[in-house]
Write a protein that holds these residues in place. Structure first.
Motif, PDB file in Angstrom:
ATOM      1  N   TYR A  75      66.729  36.526  26.018  1.00  0.00           N
ATOM      2  CA  TYR A  75      66.253  37.389  27.100  1.00  0.00           C
ATOM      3  C   TYR A  75      64.745  37.653  27.018  1.00  0.00           C
ATOM      4  CZ  TYR A  75      71.095  37.981  28.371  1.00  0.00           C
ATOM      5  OH  TYR A  75      72.388  37.738  28.783  1.00  0.00           O
ATOM      6  N   GLN A  76      64.055  36.912  26.151  1.00  0.00           N
ATOM      7  CA  GLN A  76      62.590  36.919  26.071  1.00  0.00           C
ATOM      8  C   GLN A  76      62.018  38.336  25.964  1.00  0.00           C
ATOM      9  OE1 GLN A  76      61.571  34.611  29.601  1.00  0.00           O
ATOM     10  NE2 GLN A  76      61.751  32.703  28.467  1.00  0.00           N
ATOM     11  N   LEU A  77      62.564  39.091  25.036  1.00  0.00           N
ATOM     12  CA  LEU A  77      62.112  40.473  24.826  1.00  0.00           C
ATOM     13  C   LEU A  77      61.012  40.471  23.762  1.00  0.00           C
ATOM     14  CD1 LEU A  77      65.593  42.191  24.971  1.00  0.00           C
ATOM     15  CD2 LEU A  77      63.782  42.330  26.685  1.00  0.00           C
TER      16      LEU A  77
ATOM     17  N   VAL B  67      58.796  56.233  30.750  1.00  0.00           N
ATOM     18  CA  VAL B  67      58.977  54.913  31.361  1.00  0.00           C
ATOM     19  C   VAL B  67      57.852  53.964  30.981  1.00  0.00           C
ATOM     20  CG1 VAL B  67      59.145  53.666  33.545  1.00  0.00           C
ATOM     21  CG2 VAL B  67      60.329  55.851  33.261  1.00  0.00           C
ATOM     22  N   ASP B  68      56.633  54.456  30.959  1.00  0.00           N
ATOM     23  CA  ASP B  68      55.487  53.585  30.703  1.00  0.00           C
ATOM     24  C   ASP B  68      54.802  53.881  29.371  1.00  0.00           C
ATOM     25  OD1 ASP B  68      55.750  52.301  33.231  1.00  0.00           O
ATOM     26  OD2 ASP B  68      54.801  54.036  34.173  1.00  0.00           O
ATOM     27  N   GLY B  69      55.454  54.656  28.522  1.00  0.00           N
ATOM     28  CA  GLY B  69      54.801  55.083  27.291  1.00  0.00           C
ATOM     29  C   GLY B  69      54.772  54.012  26.217  1.00  0.00           C
ATOM     30  N   ALA B  70      53.714  54.017  25.403  1.00  0.00           N
ATOM     31  CA  ALA B  70      53.582  53.080  24.279  1.00  0.00           C
ATOM     32  C   ALA B  70      54.237  53.693  23.046  1.00  0.00           C
ATOM     33  CB  ALA B  70      52.123  52.771  24.016  1.00  0.00           C
ATOM     34  N   VAL B  71      55.550  53.859  23.114  1.00  0.00           N
ATOM     35  CA  VAL B  71      56.290  54.530  22.046  1.00  0.00           C
ATOM     36  C   VAL B  71      56.793  53.514  21.031  1.00  0.00           C
ATOM     37  CG1 VAL B  71      56.965  56.508  23.447  1.00  0.00           C
ATOM     38  CG2 VAL B  71      58.381  54.442  23.467  1.00  0.00           C
ATOM     39  N   LYS B  72      57.154  54.028  19.851  1.00  0.00           N
ATOM     40  CA  LYS B  72      57.678  53.202  18.769  1.00  0.00           C
ATOM     41  C   LYS B  72      59.101  53.657  18.454  1.00  0.00           C
ATOM     42  CE  LYS B  72      54.768  52.599  15.345  1.00  0.00           C
ATOM     43  NZ  LYS B  72      53.731  52.941  14.324  1.00  0.00           N
TER      44      LYS B  72
ATOM     45  N   ALA C   1      68.503  46.806  24.837  1.00  0.00           N
ATOM     46  CA  ALA C   1      68.589  47.638  26.037  1.00  0.00           C
ATOM     47  C   ALA C   1      67.348  48.509  26.178  1.00  0.00           C
ATOM     48  CB  ALA C   1      69.848  48.490  25.998  1.00  0.00           C
ATOM     49  N   ILE C   2      66.917  49.120  25.071  1.00  0.00           N
ATOM     50  CA  ILE C   2      65.730  49.976  25.117  1.00  0.00           C
ATOM     51  C   ILE C   2      64.491  49.138  25.404  1.00  0.00           C
ATOM     52  CG2 ILE C   2      64.231  51.482  23.749  1.00  0.00           C
ATOM     53  CD1 ILE C   2      66.779  52.500  22.348  1.00  0.00           C
ATOM     54  N   ALA C   3      64.357  47.999  24.745  1.00  0.00           N
ATOM     55  CA  ALA C   3      63.183  47.147  24.958  1.00  0.00           C
ATOM     56  C   ALA C   3      63.100  46.655  26.397  1.00  0.00           C
ATOM     57  CB  ALA C   3      63.221  45.963  23.995  1.00  0.00           C
ATOM     58  N   SER C   4      64.252  46.344  26.993  1.00  0.00           N
ATOM     59  CA  SER C   4      64.242  45.832  28.367  1.00  0.00           C
ATOM     60  C   SER C   4      63.938  46.924  29.387  1.00  0.00           C
ATOM     61  CB  SER C   4      65.585  45.173  28.693  1.00  0.00           C
ATOM     62  OG  SER C   4      66.639  46.129  28.733  1.00  0.00           O
ATOM     63  N   GLU C   5      64.399  48.146  29.120  1.00  0.00           N
ATOM     64  CA  GLU C   5      64.206  49.243  30.063  1.00  0.00           C
ATOM     65  C   GLU C   5      62.866  49.960  29.865  1.00  0.00           C
ATOM     66  OE1 GLU C   5      66.221  49.857  32.500  1.00  0.00           O
ATOM     67  OE2 GLU C   5      67.984  48.677  31.911  1.00  0.00           O
ATOM     68  N   ARG C   6      62.259  49.798  28.690  1.00  0.00           N
ATOM     69  CA  ARG C   6      60.974  50.441  28.388  1.00  0.00           C
ATOM     70  C   ARG C   6      60.014  49.369  27.874  1.00  0.00           C
ATOM     71  NH1 ARG C   6      63.160  53.503  31.048  1.00  0.00           N
ATOM     72  NH2 ARG C   6      63.619  55.732  30.704  1.00  0.00           N
TER      73      ARG C   6
END
Length: 279
Positions: A159-161, A110-115, A129-134
């Motif tokens: 959506y300012q992602l 949930v809070d990881g700095a993943v790529k 969807a992934i960018a908004s949820e993570r």
């Protein structure tokens, strides 16, 4: 002859008798034309349409009768928590693709700095969807088509992602951002002689059709995933409902572990995943 909301919809449903979503299509198109929502239509069934409005509605229904998808007529499609712009350069996001997102989110902290990279992003639906949820993730939305990327960028900005980047490229051929925690893709997977292509004639064929019985791009992306995924990273594909076995074989032959195929709500094989072996 004047037409009310109710009579206009009744007329449209008769024109769209061959569709299994005739009333929904009619309501969506009329609501779009009047700049209202479907609830408004149901609240004011006796509202009289102007002759001009009914003529425009007839033209929209003619496009639908001719086979043009509602999403292309409207220029938008609801998906996940978004209303996405779509165009003839992009596939229409479909509910089955949410299985890709659901699985991806299960694997990403949930809070990881993943790529994460979404290959063949189209409208940007999966990446968004992934960018908004993570929000801690860095997400790249990659597509070869400049026109598709312009649509994805429009949706990203709407959506300012800010943790998502739209990037042109042929899969990972020119990748320069280091190792990835996850690669997700809804690539072309339909064989060029598949009879279902007739029903998809309005959608970009380059985003649908692949050589080798629809498996060539899946095979190519898998080869690149071996190089660019971190040990323990995940590869997630959407594919045709009859392709679960061959896609699993491609991943297993490339050394992926925990390879599995996930079924959609209709019980059809829809998503195959694999994890790159740990060092």
């Amino acid at each position: 002859m004047s037409h009310t909301i109710a009579s206009a919809i009744d007329w449209a449903v008769k024109q769209l008798a061959a569709s299994d979503s005739a009333k929904l299509d009619a309501e969506l198109l009329l609501a779009y034309l009047l700049d209202k929502n479907r609830t408004w239509l149901k609240t004011w069934p006796d509202h009289i349409l102007s002759q001009s409005s009914f003529a425009q509605f007839q033209a929209l229904i003619k496009r639908r009768v001719d086979g043009e998808p509602v999403a292309y007529i409207l220029g938008q499609q609801d998906f996940w928590t978004f209303t996405l712009k779509v165009s003839a350069a992009t596939l229409i996001p479909r509910p089955e693709t949410e299985h890709v997102i659901e699985y991806a989110l299960e694997q990403l902290p949930v809070d990881g700095a993943v790529k994460v990279v979404d290959l063949g992003t189209g409208t940007g639906a999966i990446a968004m969807a992934i960018a908004s949820e993570r929000p801690g993730a860095r997400v790249w939305a990659v597509d070869f088509s400049e026109q598709a990327l312009a649509v994805a960028e429009h949706n990203r900005k709407k959506y300012q992602l800010n943790n998502m980047v739209c990037q042109q490229g042929h899969w990972l051929d020119d990748w320069s951002h280091g190792e990835l925690d996850m690669i997700v893709s809804n690539p072309p997977y339909i064989a060029d002689n598949d009879p279902h292509l007739h029903d998809l004639s309005y959608e970009p064929q380059s985003a649908l059709v692949a050589e080798d019985h629809g498996l060539s791009d899946i095979r190519y992306i898998t080869e690149q995933a071996v190089i660019y995924l971190k040990p323990g990273g995940w590869l997630v594909f959407e594919h045709g409902f009859e392709q679960g076995k061959p896609v699993r074989q491609i991943l297993e032959q490339s050394g992926f572990q925990l390879v599995a195929t996930i079924k959609d709500y209709a019980g059809l094989a829809r998503v195959t995943v694999g994890r790159k072996a740990e060092l």
